[in-house]
Structures are given as C-alpha cells and as structure tokens.
Enzyme design. Sequence first.
Site, PDB file in Angstrom:
ATOM      1  N   ASP A 180     -70.700  66.208 -66.883  1.00 27.63           N
ATOM      2  CA  ASP A 180     -71.883  66.870 -65.946  1.00 27.63           C
ATOM      3  C   ASP A 180     -73.064  66.174 -66.340  1.00 27.63           C
ATOM      4  O   ASP A 180     -73.334  65.988 -67.538  1.00 27.63           O
ATOM      5  CB  ASP A 180     -71.843  68.321 -66.170  1.00 27.63           C
ATOM      6  CG  ASP A 180     -70.964  69.292 -65.305  1.00 27.63           C
ATOM      7  OD1 ASP A 180     -70.581  68.501 -64.111  1.00 27.63           O
ATOM      8  OD2 ASP A 180     -70.709  70.386 -65.514  1.00 27.63           O
ATOM      9  N   ASP A 235     -75.851  75.162 -60.207  1.00 30.62           N
ATOM     10  CA  ASP A 235     -75.219  76.045 -61.258  1.00 30.62           C
ATOM     11  C   ASP A 235     -76.231  77.052 -61.780  1.00 30.62           C
ATOM     12  O   ASP A 235     -77.233  76.743 -61.825  1.00 30.62           O
ATOM     13  CB  ASP A 235     -74.564  75.321 -62.529  1.00 30.62           C
ATOM     14  CG  ASP A 235     -73.504  74.320 -62.335  1.00 30.62           C
ATOM     15  OD1 ASP A 235     -72.972  74.308 -61.113  1.00 30.62           O
ATOM     16  OD2 ASP A 235     -73.019  73.753 -63.148  1.00 30.62           O
TER      17      ASP A 235
END
Length: 149
Positions: free
Chosen positions: A122, A93
């Site tokens: 996450d 990310d």
Amino acid sequence: MAELTETSPETPETTEAIRAVEAFLNALQNEDFDTVDAALGDDLVYENVGFSRIRGGRRTATLLRRMQGRVGFEVKIHRIGADGAAVLTERTDALIIGPLRVQFWVCGVFEVDDGRITLWRDYFDVYDMFKGLLRGLVALVVPSLKATL
C-alpha cells in the site's frame, strides 16, 4: 462494486485476481478473519511503503486479527484493474478507533498466485492521513464533520 479499469483484454486470470483482492478487502472490512487468513499466501509480503514490511501470510493474518474489536476498517474501491496476476487498486480506507474515524486515500498493489495474495503493498500520503486524523479529531466535537465513504 468498484469501477473496473483495464488496459489489456480481460482474461480469466485477471478476473480471478481482481475478485480475490475484492473478496480479501471485503473480508477485512467485515472482520471475517477466516476468509482473510485463507486469502493470504504463506509467502506473502505485506508492506506499507515507508513504514513496515511483514513477511508471511500467517504473521499478517495474526496481526490483523489482533485488531479485531479495537480497530475497525472500511474500504471504498474507486478503481481496480489487473494485468495478469498483478492487481492495482485506487481506494479510500477508513481506520476506526472507538469514535475516531481516520479516512485517507490509498493506492494498493497486489499479486495473486493460485487465488491467494502473495504481495500486498500500500502507498499513501502521510500528509493526507494526517489531515484525515485532524478531521476525525474535530468530528469528535463537531459530529457533522465526520467523514463517510
């Protein structure tokens, strides 16, 4: 498209769950918040392990929408696999705030029910995120060091 890694035979349920997660992450990257909102179940639990937990699809979508134009998001899915409605992602990310780009690895767990995400959890290493922040700060002075997906 991500590399598909499976431990069980592909079924329509696993394929649908994988596609729902991919569509959600791509919509988030593209700031398509109508699609983001539609992808999240009303009873969603969103958690960054060790940090925050938010309950509710609308609350999560509202939070994400507030970042529009302020915090950019990019994602590269390295691996994705599913067992029934549970989807696991291994990805990189990037959070982009103005000229600052903070890039780090993330492992995500999603659960999909009737095409909508009901769990988004996450996991990431804070030290790795800190290294991404340091690299991003140095890249402000030395642009050739800017991380890319």
